[in-house]
Design a protein around this motif. Structure first.
Motif: not given
Ligand code: HEM
Ligand code: HEM
Length: 190
Positions: A10, A18, A164
Motif C-alpha cells: 500500500y 490505517h 480482521h
Molecule cells: C481497529 C483496528 C483496525 C481497523 C479499523 C482496520 C481497518 C482496515 C480497513 C478499513 C482496511 C482497508 C484499507 C484500504 O483499502 O486502504 C484495512 C486493511 C488492512 N488491514 Fe486493517 N484495521 C485494523 C487493524 C489491523 C491490524 C491489527 C492488522 C494486522 C495485524 C491489520 C491488517 C490489515 C491488512 C494486512 C490490510 C490490507 C488487506 C487487503 O489488502 O486485503 N489491520 N484495515
C-alpha cells in the motif's frame, strides 16, 4: 479514478492512515470505561472526567481520519492485488465494508447519544460544545437509545478488528502471500 497497480505495498499515506486509525480506535475503546453512560445519566459533568474527554477526542480523531482515508481511497493511484480464492476475496470485502461502516457509524451514534440526552461534547484543550440542538427532540434522536447502540457498535468494531487482524496473520503465516507485508509500516524484504 483509482487504477489497479502492480505495487506489492500500500502507498505510505494508506499505511499511515490505517495504523493511526487502528491505534486511535483501540485507545478510544480502552478509554470507554464501564458505566460511562450511567455516569452521564447520573449528572456527572463529562468535562470533569479525563477518560471521557480522551474517549470523545480520540473518537472524533477516528472520524476525521476515516473521512480523509475515504477521500484518499478515491484518489490514490491504486492498491496491491493478490491472488486468492473467490470466497476469501468476498470475505475480505465484507469485513472491510463492515469496518468502514462501523468507523462512520460510531461517531454519528455518539453525537446522536449526546444530542438526544442533552449532554455536552467535551474535547481535549477545553473545547466544549454545550448543546447539539439539531438532534435534541428530533425524531431521529428519539428513535433509539443511541448510547446503547453506540456501545454495542464499539464492541462490534473491536471483535471485527480482531477477526480482521487474525485474517492478516493467517495470510502472513499460512498463505505467505504478502497481504500483511503490504500494509506494515516497515519493509519486510518481500
Ligand atoms: C481497529 C483496528 C483496525 C481497523 C479499523 C482496520 C481497518 C482496515 C480497513 C478499513 C482496511 C482497508 C484499507 C484500504 O483499502 O486502504 C484495512 C486493511 C488492512 N488491514 Fe486493517 N484495521 C485494523 C487493524 C489491523 C491490524 C491489527 C492488522 C494486522 C495485524 C491489520 C491488517 C490489515 C491488512 C494486512 C490490510 C490490507 C488487506 C487487503 O489488502 O486485503 N489491520 N484495515
Ligand atoms: C472508534 C471510535 C469509538 C469507539 C470504539 C467507542 C466505543 C465506545 C464504547 C464501547 C462505549 C460503551 C462504554 C460503556 O458504557 O461500557 C462508548 C460509550 C460512549 N462513547 Fe464512544 N466510542 C467511539 C467514539 C466516540 C465518539 C467520537 C464520541 C463523542 C463524540 C463518543 C462518546 C461516547 C459517549 C457519550 C458514550 C456513553 C454513551 C451512553 O451510554 O450514553 N464515542 N463508546
Amino acid at each position: 479514478m483509482a487504477q489497479p497497480t502492480s505495487s506489492l505495498r500500500y502507498d505510505p499515506i494508506s499505511r499511515a492512515l490505517h495504523w493511526l486509525t487502528a491505534i486511535a480506535a483501540t485507545a478510544a475503546f480502552m478509554l470507554g470505561p464501564d458505566g460511562f453512560g450511567r455516569l452521564m445519566h447520573e449528572g456527572v459533568d463529562p468535562g470533569t472526567r479525563l477518560d471521557i474527554v480522551w474517549h470523545e477526542s480520540l473518537g472524533l480523531l477516528v472520524f476525521a481520519l476515516t473521512l480523509l482515508r475515504l477521500l484518499w481511497v478515491a484518489l490514490r493511484p491504486g492498491k496491491p492485488h493478490f491472488d486468492m480464492p473467490a470466497g476469501m476475496r468476498v470475505l475480505a470485502l465484507l469485513v472491510h465494508g463492515a469496518l468502514w461502516a462501523l468507523l462512520l457509524a460510531l461517531p454519528l451514534t455518539a453525537l446522536l447519544a449526546l444530542g438526544s440526552e442533552s449532554h455536552p461534547l467535551t474535547l481535549l484543550g477545553g473545547v466544549r460544545v454545550e448543546q447539539l440542538p439539531w438532534i435534541a427532540g428530533s425524531p431521529l434522536g428519539e428513535a433509539a437509545d443511541w448510547g446503547d447502540v453506540h456501545g454495542w457498535l464499539g464492541d462490534a468494531l473491536m471483535w471485527l478488528a480482531g477477526l480482521h487482524a487474525a485474517g492478516a496473520l493467517y495470510h502472513h503465516f499460512a498463505r505467505r502471500d504478502g497481504v500483511l507485508a503490504a500494509m506494515l509500516p516497515w519493509r519486510t524484504g518481500r
